[in-house]
Structures are given as structure tokens and as C-alpha cells.
Design an enzyme around this catalytic site. Structure first.
Site, PDB file in Angstrom:
ATOM      1  N   ARG A  27       0.825  -1.221   0.000  1.00 48.97           N
ATOM      2  CA  ARG A  27       0.000   0.000   0.000  1.00 48.97           C
ATOM      3  C   ARG A  27       0.856   1.266   0.000  1.00 48.97           C
ATOM      4  NH1 ARG A  27      -5.480  -1.390   1.689  1.00 48.97           N
ATOM      5  NH2 ARG A  27      -5.727  -3.334   0.567  1.00 48.97           N
ATOM      6  N   ARG A  31      -3.391   6.355   1.542  1.00 50.29           N
ATOM      7  CA  ARG A  31      -3.903   7.515   2.288  1.00 50.29           C
ATOM      8  C   ARG A  31      -2.894   8.226   3.175  1.00 50.29           C
ATOM      9  NH1 ARG A  31      -9.038   5.225   5.046  1.00 50.29           N
ATOM     10  NH2 ARG A  31      -7.837   3.322   4.730  1.00 50.29           N
ATOM     11  N   ARG A  40      -7.574  11.385  -4.671  1.00 53.60           N
ATOM     12  CA  ARG A  40      -8.687  10.530  -4.241  1.00 53.60           C
ATOM     13  C   ARG A  40      -9.960  11.374  -4.025  1.00 53.60           C
ATOM     14  NH1 ARG A  40     -12.259   7.836  -2.809  1.00 53.60           N
ATOM     15  NH2 ARG A  40     -12.415   6.141  -1.286  1.00 53.60           N
ATOM     16  N   ASP A  77      -6.720  -3.112  -7.584  1.00 53.67           N
ATOM     17  CA  ASP A  77      -7.172  -3.851  -6.409  1.00 53.67           C
ATOM     18  C   ASP A  77      -7.369  -5.317  -6.759  1.00 53.67           C
ATOM     19  OD1 ASP A  77      -8.012  -3.200  -3.536  1.00 53.67           O
ATOM     20  OD2 ASP A  77      -9.529  -4.611  -4.205  1.00 53.67           O
ATOM     21  N   TYR A 154     -14.315 -12.740  -0.190  1.00 51.59           N
ATOM     22  CA  TYR A 154     -15.057 -11.482  -0.443  1.00 51.59           C
ATOM     23  C   TYR A 154     -16.332 -11.751  -1.242  1.00 51.59           C
ATOM     24  CZ  TYR A 154     -11.111  -8.811   1.348  1.00 51.59           C
ATOM     25  OH  TYR A 154     -10.141  -8.290   2.169  1.00 51.59           O
TER      26      TYR A 154
HETATM   27  O1  1CP Z   1       0.293   0.701  -3.313  1.00 44.48           O
HETATM   28  C1  1CP Z   1      -0.484  -0.262  -3.360  1.00 44.48           C
HETATM   29  O2  1CP Z   1      -0.250  -1.319  -2.758  1.00 44.48           O
HETATM   30  C2  1CP Z   1      -1.742  -0.046  -4.154  1.00 44.48           C
HETATM   31  C3  1CP Z   1      -2.423  -1.154  -4.812  1.00 44.48           C
HETATM   32  C4  1CP Z   1      -3.316  -2.048  -3.939  1.00 44.48           C
HETATM   33  C5  1CP Z   1      -3.109  -3.408  -3.667  1.00 44.48           C
HETATM   34  C6  1CP Z   1      -1.867  -4.226  -4.002  1.00 44.48           C
HETATM   35  C7  1CP Z   1      -4.579  -1.700  -3.381  1.00 44.48           C
HETATM   36  C8  1CP Z   1      -5.176  -0.361  -3.423  1.00 44.48           C
HETATM   37  N1  1CP Z   1      -5.142  -2.829  -2.872  1.00 44.48           N
HETATM   38  C9  1CP Z   1      -4.263  -3.887  -3.008  1.00 44.48           C
HETATM   39  C10 1CP Z   1      -4.440  -5.291  -2.650  1.00 44.48           C
HETATM   40  C11 1CP Z   1      -5.594  -5.696  -1.790  1.00 44.48           C
HETATM   41  N2  1CP Z   1      -6.869  -5.199  -1.788  1.00 44.48           N
HETATM   42  C12 1CP Z   1      -5.551  -6.782  -0.877  1.00 44.48           C
HETATM   43  C13 1CP Z   1      -4.356  -7.692  -0.684  1.00 44.48           C
HETATM   44  C14 1CP Z   1      -3.318  -7.091   0.211  1.00 44.48           C
HETATM   45  C15 1CP Z   1      -3.785  -6.879   1.638  1.00 44.48           C
HETATM   46  O3  1CP Z   1      -3.922  -7.853   2.361  1.00 44.48           O
HETATM   47  O4  1CP Z   1      -4.000  -5.712   1.985  1.00 44.48           O
HETATM   48  C16 1CP Z   1      -6.815  -6.883  -0.276  1.00 44.48           C
HETATM   49  C17 1CP Z   1      -7.247  -7.882   0.773  1.00 44.48           C
HETATM   50  C18 1CP Z   1      -7.654  -5.886  -0.855  1.00 44.48           C
HETATM   51  C19 1CP Z   1      -9.114  -5.649  -0.601  1.00 44.48           C
HETATM   52  C20 1CP Z   1      -9.359  -4.243  -0.256  1.00 44.48           C
HETATM   53  N3  1CP Z   1      -9.469  -3.219  -1.151  1.00 44.48           N
HETATM   54  C21 1CP Z   1      -9.405  -3.682   1.040  1.00 44.48           C
HETATM   55  C22 1CP Z   1      -9.257  -4.444   2.354  1.00 44.48           C
HETATM   56  C23 1CP Z   1     -10.570  -4.802   2.917  1.00 44.48           C
HETATM   57  C24 1CP Z   1     -10.444  -5.729   4.124  1.00 44.48           C
HETATM   58  O5  1CP Z   1     -11.105  -6.753   4.118  1.00 44.48           O
HETATM   59  O6  1CP Z   1      -9.650  -5.414   5.039  1.00 44.48           O
HETATM   60  C25 1CP Z   1      -9.594  -2.288   0.882  1.00 44.48           C
HETATM   61  C26 1CP Z   1      -9.735  -1.255   1.970  1.00 44.48           C
HETATM   62  C27 1CP Z   1      -9.622  -2.018  -0.510  1.00 44.48           C
HETATM   63  C28 1CP Z   1      -9.664  -0.676  -1.170  1.00 44.48           C
HETATM   64  C29 1CP Z   1      -8.329  -0.167  -1.506  1.00 44.48           C
HETATM   65  N4  1CP Z   1      -7.444  -0.816  -2.356  1.00 44.48           N
HETATM   66  C30 1CP Z   1      -6.314  -0.061  -2.525  1.00 44.48           C
HETATM   67  C31 1CP Z   1      -6.480   1.144  -1.746  1.00 44.48           C
HETATM   68  C32 1CP Z   1      -5.478   2.275  -1.676  1.00 44.48           C
HETATM   69  C33 1CP Z   1      -7.725   1.064  -1.102  1.00 44.48           C
HETATM   70  C34 1CP Z   1      -8.332   2.115  -0.195  1.00 44.48           C
HETATM   71  C35 1CP Z   1      -9.153   3.026  -1.019  1.00 44.48           C
HETATM   72  C36 1CP Z   1      -9.381   4.343  -0.363  1.00 44.48           C
HETATM   73  O7  1CP Z   1     -10.280   4.409   0.483  1.00 44.48           O
HETATM   74  O8  1CP Z   1      -8.707   5.317  -0.711  1.00 44.48           O
END
Ligand code: 1CP
Length: 355
Positions: A27, A31, A40, A77, A154
């Protein structure tokens, strides 16, 4: 090996000699960066960022303008696949991801059409092509997917979950139905990652964020087996270069020997296992990514450096280590501390590569 100006990340994955240990952050575009928050809030919702190649590319590159990171990771994502399968992904403010049409029965799974990566998921490939152009061969670009099991959680829970009761109920009452979904996901993920490789990414990560909630036996049956199938379906070469594969395994330190048998090149660890222990157990077979507790980045600079030093010392001499956090960076960490962290890895690791 590649024409990249900085290929430390790939060299460490393939266990080639290094000048210092490479580092990237889960990540890293997110944020905690004011420049991310600005884009964003302009874009409205998260998926429109992912679906716009220019914005996705800009967000991928933002952290590299601030920090000397050794890899970029595509801004996208893991939930793009379920969305392309027709589940209707949306994000509710403060609640994380949700699906309009979660999987509730076998008929829902039978209905799923396997998405074509260059059709329903073409926006991901366009973002990769744009980002490769903008990166100008500076550092490798990481592509990724969720593991079949992690995506299935999910899709069946309808979003994030606390105790995974819906998918576990299905697992214990209709295992064949769950296997059907996992098979469809494995085939789709291999095709999706192959398309990412064709589009220009240099390495792939399979995120198995939720494999660690399973019993050992069910882990093999419902998660590991399918990651193995995904890897078997990959074409891990592009333009004469090897495309290394990492499995990120959260809460799965007890099973790393089994993970190392899948054909992956590296295992990403969370912070619950000593990296020296992991190296002893699987270090001959695979490279190791990790594994600092993300909360260390709340500490003062001196303490951050100390924690980095501990992990480097624990891993010891030689290649095969990619420094990273054990999970995603927290949104309220200060960018100054991230800078201290990255510089510490580069500076303090030199002595471990000098022999
Ligand atoms: O820099 C980076 O890593 C950006 C790319 C990225 C990646 C590799 C994002 C952006 N998401 C992910 C992978 C991801 N997404 C995973 C696997 C890694 C991990 O365990 O964190 C998972 C489980 C998700 C699912 C997901 N998407 C979640 C988690 C939900 C949960 O169950 O805890 C969330 C919050 C998202 C949205 C998301 N994806 C990425 C961002 C920056 C965000 C937040 C969006 C925002 O509100 O700005």
C-alpha cells in the site's frame, strides 16, 4: 537480465548478488500520502481511480517521487476479478469493499462467465501499459491478484468479514460447490496474470490475505492447492526475462514449507515469524519478503532504524531478502518516518552484501 536502471528487487527475488537489500511497501500508494488524498477526493470513488489509466499510473508513481523505493506496484485492487464476474463492486465510505450481488448458492457460481482480461479487465492492462511508459525503465512494476481462496471470501461474504461464517459454512456443508468456484477463480487468475505479464509487468504477487484463517488441512485443500494451479498456468517469461512470482501469506508462517512447493520464487511473510527461522526452513528454495510490523513506523526515527537493523541481522548475509512491511502501511503514518525506514534499509544492509 533486464534494461531496468534499478533491478535490485528482481535480483533479490532470483537470488542474484546485490549491493544492498531492496525495499518496497504494501500500500505504498495510499492515504498516508497527502498527494494521494488530493487525487482521491477529486475522483469521487476508488474504482474510478483504478479504471482511469492516467490516474492509476500517476498514483503508482507518486510514492517513487518521494522515496527511493526499489519497485512500483500497480495502483489497482484484488477485487477487479469479482467485479468483472458481475458481482458489482462498490465502496461505502468508511466500510471497505462491498458487492451488490454476492454468491449465495451453486446457481450463482454456475452463472459466472470467466472474464476476458483484454475485455472486461482491459482497464487494468491499459493502466499497466501507461505506467510502464511513464516509469521509463527506472524500477520494476509489480502486478498482482488475490489468491482464489482470498477472492472467494469477499465474493461469498459480500465484503470484508470478521469470522468468515458464510464461506466456512459452505466449506463444511457443500465443499463441492466451493471447489467449483475456486476452480473458476484459478483459471481466471492465471489468464489475468498472464495478460498482466504480456502488458509489461516485471513480477507478480498472489495475495493470500485470508488463507491463515483455515485449519492446516483445509488450507491445503482450499487455498494452497489452488495457488499451485494458478502458478502452473502462468507463462513466467516475457521478452527473454523471467517473471518471478511471490505468494504473500498472512498468518501462515507455520505452512511455509508447503507454500515453497507451489513453484513460487518468493514468500511474503507477516511479522509473526522470525525471518531467520523462515530462512532456515525455506531459504534454499525461495526468496523471502518481509517482515517488519507496520506499526513500527509510528516510532521515533532511532527506533525505526533499530527495528530495521534487527531484521537485517536476523536474515544475515547474502541475497534472497526483499525488505517490506508484514502488511499494508497504516494511513496515519507520517511520510517522514517512511523516508527514515527506506534509507535505513539501504544504508544498514550494505554490510550484509559485501562478502
Ligand atoms: O500501493 C499499493 O499497494 C496499491 C495497490 C493495492 C493493492 C496491491 C490496493 C489499493 N489494494 C491492493 C491489494 C488488496 N486489496 C488486498 C491484498 C493485500 C492486503 O492484504 O492488503 C486486499 C485484501 C484488498 C481488498 C481491499 N481493497 C481492502 C481491504 C478490505 C479488508 O477486508 O480489510 C480495501 C480497503 C480495498 C480498497 C483499496 N485498495 C487499494 C487502496 C489504496 C484502497 C483504499 C481506497 C481508499 O479508500 O482510498
Amino acid at each position: 537480465m533486464t534494461k531496468l536502471k534499478n533491478d535490485r528487487y528482481l535480483r533479490a527475488l532470483l537470488k542474484k548478488t546485490l549491493d544492498c537489500t531492496p525495499v518496497w511497501i504494501m500500500r505504498q500508494a495510499g492515504r498516508y500520502l497527502p498527494e494521494y488524498r488530493a487525487i482521491r477526493s477529486m475522483a469521487g470513488d476508488f474504482m474510478s481511480l483504478c479504471k482511469n489509466a492516467e490516474l492509476s499510473s500517476e498514483l503508482t508513481i507518486q510514492p517513487l517521487r518521494r522515496f527511493p523505493l526499489d519497485a512500483a506496484i500497480l495502483f489497482s485492487d484484488i477485487l477487479t476479478i469479482p467485479d468483472a464476474m458481475g458481482l458489482g463492486l462498490y465502496f461505502k465510505e468508511g466500510e471497505g469493499p462491498k458487492f451488490q450481488n454476492p454468491i449465495t448458492c451453486k446457481a450463482d457460481i454456475d452463472k459466472i462467465k470467466l472474464p476476458d482480461p483484454e475485455c472486461e479487465l482491459q482497464y487494468v492492462m491499459n493502466a499497466i501499459r501507461q505506467t510502464c511508459k511513464n516509469l521509463e525503465d527506472t524500477v520494476p512494476l509489480i502486478g498482482f491478484s488475490g489468491s482464489p481462496w482470498t477472492l472467494a471470501t469477499y465474493m461469498i461474504e459480500g465484503g470484508s468479514s470478521r469470522n468468515f461464517s458464510k464461506i466456512k459454512k459452505l466449506m463444511y456443508t457443500e465443499p463441492k460447490t466451493l471447489h467449483l468456484l475456486l476452480k473458476k477463480l484459478s483459471a481466471t487468475i492465471s489468464k489475468y496474470l498472464n495478460a498482466q505479464i504480456q502488458a509489461g509487468i516485471h513480477s507478480v504477487i498472489i495475495f493470500d490475505t485470508w488463507g491463515g484463517i483455515l485449519t492446516p488441512c483445509n488450507y491445503n485443500l482450499f487455498s494452497l492447492q489452488y495457488m499451485h494451479k494458478v502458478i502452473d498456468g502462468l507463462s513466467t517469461e516475457n521478452d527473454g526475462c523471467r517473471i518471478p512470482v511471490t505468494i504473500f501469506a498472512k498468518n501462515a508462517g507455520m505452512w511455509i514449507e508447503n507454500i515453497a512447493e507451489t513453484g513460487c520464487d518468493a514468500i511474503g511473510l507477516d511479522w509473526t515469524i522470525k525471518i531467520s527461522d523462515a530462512k532456515k526452513r525455506v531459504g534454499k528454495k525461495v526468496a523471502i519478503q518481509g517482515n517488519m510490523d507496520p506499526s513500527v513506523l509510528y516510532a521515533k526515527p532511532q527506533r525505526i532504524r533499530k527495528e530495521v537493523e534487527k531484521i537485517l541481522e536476523n536474515f544475515g548475509n547474502g541475497t534472497g531478502h526483499i525488505f517490506s512491511l508484514g502488511h499494508g502501511i497504516h494511513p496515519d503514518v507520517s511520510p517522514e518516518n517512511v523516508s527514515v525506514f527506506i534509507d535505513a534499509v539501504h544504508e544498514l544492509s550494505k554490510v550484509y552484501h559485501s562478502k
